[in-house]
Design a protein around this motif. Structure first.
Motif, mmCIF file in Angstrom:
data_model
loop_
_atom_site.group_PDB
_atom_site.id
_atom_site.type_symbol
_atom_site.label_atom_id
_atom_site.label_comp_id
_atom_site.label_asym_id
_atom_site.label_seq_id
_atom_site.Cartn_x
_atom_site.Cartn_y
_atom_site.Cartn_z
ATOM 1 N N THR A 1 16.414 13.603 -4.538
ATOM 2 C CA THR A 1 16.538 13.254 -3.122
ATOM 3 C C THR A 1 17.915 12.757 -2.717
ATOM 4 N N GLY A 2 18.716 12.332 -3.684
ATOM 5 C CA GLY A 2 20.005 11.732 -3.354
ATOM 6 C C GLY A 2 19.884 10.283 -2.900
ATOM 7 N N VAL A 3 18.714 9.692 -3.082
ATOM 8 C CA VAL A 3 18.486 8.296 -2.737
ATOM 9 C C VAL A 3 18.638 7.470 -4.016
ATOM 10 N N GLN A 4 19.334 6.358 -3.922
ATOM 11 C CA GLN A 4 19.557 5.529 -5.097
ATOM 12 C C GLN A 4 18.244 5.074 -5.717
ATOM 13 N N ARG A 5 18.209 5.046 -7.051
ATOM 14 C CA ARG A 5 16.998 4.652 -7.763
ATOM 15 C C ARG A 5 16.548 3.244 -7.371
ATOM 16 N N ALA A 6 17.485 2.347 -7.153
ATOM 17 C CA ALA A 6 17.125 0.976 -6.766
ATOM 18 C C ALA A 6 16.382 0.961 -5.434
ATOM 19 N N ARG A 7 16.744 1.853 -4.543
ATOM 20 C CA ARG A 7 16.044 1.930 -3.256
ATOM 21 C C ARG A 7 14.633 2.462 -3.435
ATOM 22 N N ILE A 8 14.479 3.447 -4.302
ATOM 23 C CA ILE A 8 13.142 3.980 -4.589
ATOM 24 C C ILE A 8 12.285 2.895 -5.235
ATOM 25 N N SER A 9 12.872 2.125 -6.128
ATOM 26 C CA SER A 9 12.154 1.010 -6.745
ATOM 27 C C SER A 9 11.693 0.017 -5.684
ATOM 28 N N ALA A 10 12.579 -0.314 -4.763
ATOM 29 C CA ALA A 10 12.214 -1.247 -3.687
ATOM 30 C C ALA A 10 11.079 -0.685 -2.837
ATOM 31 N N MET A 11 11.129 0.619 -2.546
ATOM 32 C CA MET A 11 10.058 1.254 -1.769
ATOM 33 C C MET A 11 8.728 1.127 -2.505
ATOM 34 N N GLU A 12 8.742 1.453 -3.789
ATOM 35 C CA GLU A 12 7.504 1.443 -4.566
ATOM 36 C C GLU A 12 6.970 0.032 -4.789
ATOM 37 N N ASN A 13 7.824 -0.959 -4.655
ATOM 38 C CA ASN A 13 7.403 -2.347 -4.854
ATOM 39 C C ASN A 13 7.170 -3.082 -3.542
ATOM 40 N N GLY A 14 7.206 -2.351 -2.430
ATOM 41 C CA GLY A 14 6.913 -2.946 -1.133
ATOM 42 C C GLY A 14 7.976 -3.885 -0.625
ATOM 43 N N ARG A 15 9.222 -3.700 -1.073
ATOM 44 C CA ARG A 15 10.305 -4.599 -0.669
ATOM 45 C C ARG A 15 11.444 -3.874 0.034
ATOM 46 N N TYR A 16 11.256 -2.631 0.406
ATOM 47 C CA TYR A 16 12.341 -1.840 0.983
ATOM 48 C C TYR A 16 12.607 -2.246 2.422
ATOM 49 N N THR A 17 13.861 -2.528 2.730
ATOM 50 C CA THR A 17 14.266 -2.871 4.096
ATOM 51 C C THR A 17 15.480 -2.052 4.505
ATOM 52 N N GLN B 1 0.834 -1.205 0.000
ATOM 53 C CA GLN B 1 0.000 0.000 0.000
ATOM 54 C C GLN B 1 0.868 1.253 0.000
ATOM 55 N N LEU B 2 1.904 1.257 0.835
ATOM 56 C CA LEU B 2 2.821 2.388 0.869
ATOM 57 C C LEU B 2 3.498 2.560 -0.478
ATOM 58 N N GLY B 3 3.932 1.464 -1.064
ATOM 59 C CA GLY B 3 4.592 1.522 -2.367
ATOM 60 C C GLY B 3 3.713 2.144 -3.435
ATOM 61 N N ARG B 4 2.451 1.727 -3.471
ATOM 62 C CA ARG B 4 1.521 2.311 -4.455
ATOM 63 C C ARG B 4 1.321 3.800 -4.201
ATOM 64 N N LEU B 5 1.196 4.178 -2.935
ATOM 65 C CA LEU B 5 1.039 5.594 -2.593
ATOM 66 C C LEU B 5 2.245 6.400 -3.062
ATOM 67 N N LEU B 6 3.446 5.884 -2.805
ATOM 68 C CA LEU B 6 4.659 6.593 -3.218
ATOM 69 C C LEU B 6 4.714 6.760 -4.730
#
Length: 86
Positions: A31-47, A7-12
């Motif tokens: 943001t200075g955040v790596q694109r792979a991390r943003i991808s993980a956030m949007e896909n609900g897999r960020y840790t 749900q958070l990923g979809r919102l982002l």
């Protein structure tokens, strides 16, 4: 039912696009955040680091809220579900 992470990923992702960040890379650059991390956030897999998540949230005009959740104690359960006396 979708997980909280999904749900958070979809919102982002929706918010990113609504604010004109057409790609994850454009948000990463802002943001200075790596694109792979943003991808993980949007896909609900960020840790990863909370600081990176906070940077992304701030750029998207979002904030995270924490609250204490309580669970019933044994005494509470006994009050809620009294034993039947036969």
């Amino acid at each position: 039912m979708a997980s909280h992470e999904q749900q958070l990923g979809r919102l982002l992702a929706e918010r990113r696009k609504a604010l004109g960040f057409r790609t994850q890379q454009s948000l990463a650059d802002a943001t200075g955040v790596q694109r792979a991390r943003i991808s993980a956030m949007e896909n609900g897999r960020y840790t990863g680091r909370v600081t990176d998540l906070n940077r992304v949230l701030a750029a998207l005009g979002l904030e995270m809220d924490f609250r204490v959740t309580s669970r019933p104690t044994l005494d509470d359960l006994e009050t809620l579900f009294p034993e039947d006396e036969d």
